[in-house]
Design a protein around this motif. Structure first.
Motif, PDB file in Angstrom:
ATOM      1  N   TYR A   8       0.810  -1.224   0.000  1.00 54.74           N
ATOM      2  CA  TYR A   8       0.000   0.000   0.000  1.00 54.74           C
ATOM      3  C   TYR A   8       0.844   1.276   0.000  1.00 54.74           C
ATOM      4  N   GLY A   9       1.917   1.272  -0.749  1.00 47.99           N
ATOM      5  CA  GLY A   9       2.784   2.445  -0.845  1.00 47.99           C
ATOM      6  C   GLY A   9       3.776   2.594   0.297  1.00 47.99           C
ATOM      7  N   LEU A  10       3.728   1.690   1.266  1.00 50.88           N
ATOM      8  CA  LEU A  10       4.641   1.717   2.417  1.00 50.88           C
ATOM      9  C   LEU A  10       5.869   0.865   2.102  1.00 50.88           C
ATOM     10  N   ILE A  11       7.025   1.362   2.463  1.00 52.06           N
ATOM     11  CA  ILE A  11       8.267   0.604   2.305  1.00 52.06           C
ATOM     12  C   ILE A  11       8.834   0.407   3.698  1.00 52.06           C
ATOM     13  N   VAL A  12       9.053  -0.853   4.059  1.00 52.76           N
ATOM     14  CA  VAL A  12       9.505  -1.210   5.402  1.00 52.76           C
ATOM     15  C   VAL A  12      10.964  -1.640   5.341  1.00 52.76           C
ATOM     16  N   TYR A  13      11.789  -1.004   6.174  1.00 50.26           N
ATOM     17  CA  TYR A  13      13.224  -1.277   6.244  1.00 50.26           C
ATOM     18  C   TYR A  13      13.602  -1.746   7.637  1.00 50.26           C
ATOM     19  N   MET A  14      14.689  -2.473   7.704  1.00 53.50           N
ATOM     20  CA  MET A  14      15.318  -2.783   8.977  1.00 53.50           C
ATOM     21  C   MET A  14      16.820  -2.674   8.730  1.00 53.50           C
ATOM     22  N   TYR A  15      17.475  -1.837   9.507  1.00 53.86           N
ATOM     23  CA  TYR A  15      18.895  -1.597   9.333  1.00 53.86           C
ATOM     24  C   TYR A  15      19.733  -2.565  10.160  1.00 53.86           C
ATOM     25  N   ALA A  16      20.854  -2.963   9.631  1.00 59.64           N
ATOM     26  CA  ALA A  16      21.769  -3.828  10.366  1.00 59.64           C
ATOM     27  C   ALA A  16      22.418  -3.054  11.510  1.00 59.64           C
ATOM     28  N   LYS A  17      22.531  -3.715  12.633  1.00 63.12           N
ATOM     29  CA  LYS A  17      23.180  -3.169  13.828  1.00 63.12           C
ATOM     30  C   LYS A  17      22.601  -1.821  14.245  1.00 63.12           C
ATOM     31  N   ASP A  18      21.293  -1.645  14.093  1.00 67.76           N
ATOM     32  CA  ASP A  18      20.601  -0.388  14.402  1.00 67.76           C
ATOM     33  C   ASP A  18      19.921  -0.469  15.766  1.00 67.76           C
ATOM     34  N   ASN A  19      20.682  -0.789  16.800  1.00 73.80           N
ATOM     35  CA  ASN A  19      20.087  -0.904  18.130  1.00 73.80           C
ATOM     36  C   ASN A  19      20.657   0.112  19.109  1.00 73.80           C
ATOM     37  N   LYS A  20      21.335   1.122  18.611  1.00 70.33           N
ATOM     38  CA  LYS A  20      21.948   2.124  19.494  1.00 70.33           C
ATOM     39  C   LYS A  20      20.974   3.238  19.881  1.00 70.33           C
ATOM     40  N   LYS A  21      20.281   3.810  18.896  1.00 63.85           N
ATOM     41  CA  LYS A  21      19.442   4.974  19.167  1.00 63.85           C
ATOM     42  C   LYS A  21      18.164   4.618  19.927  1.00 63.85           C
ATOM     43  N   HIS A  22      17.446   3.609  19.465  1.00 68.34           N
ATOM     44  CA  HIS A  22      16.151   3.303  20.069  1.00 68.34           C
ATOM     45  C   HIS A  22      16.224   2.208  21.128  1.00 68.34           C
TER      46      HIS A  22
END
Length: 89
Positions: A8-22
């Motif tokens: 539905y026009g949404l693009i879902v990403y998951m970044y590698a090693k992205d556990n620092k900020k959140h």
């Protein structure tokens, strides 16, 4: 920034090693010129904004795919290859 799903026009990403900020499992979602970050466990909007109807779609998708999203999160934290997750249809 691997794309793990699109619907539905949404693009879902998951970044590698992205556990620092959140510091918790989360996904990044783009829709047109908007971007948002959602927690995986509960679909809470952590940052950014999307139209209300798109937020509801993302939250429903997170609930439906919570196990696959968590599996991908653990792969991402280790820097491994992520797998695609079925879109809403």
């Amino acid at each position: 920034m691997p794309t793990i799903s699109m619907f539905y026009g949404l693009i879902v990403y998951m970044y590698a090693k992205d556990n620092k900020k959140h510091h918790l499992p989360h996904i990044h979602v783009e829709y047109q010129d908007d971007e948002a970050v959602f927690s995986i466990p509960d679909g809470e909007l952590l940052e950014g904004n999307l139209p209300d109807k798109k937020i509801q779609l993302v939250k429903a998708w997170i609930i439906i795919n919570q196990e696959d999203l968590m599996a991908n999160w653990y792969l991402a934290v280790k820097g491994e290859v992520l797998f695609k997750i079925k879109p809403l249809s």
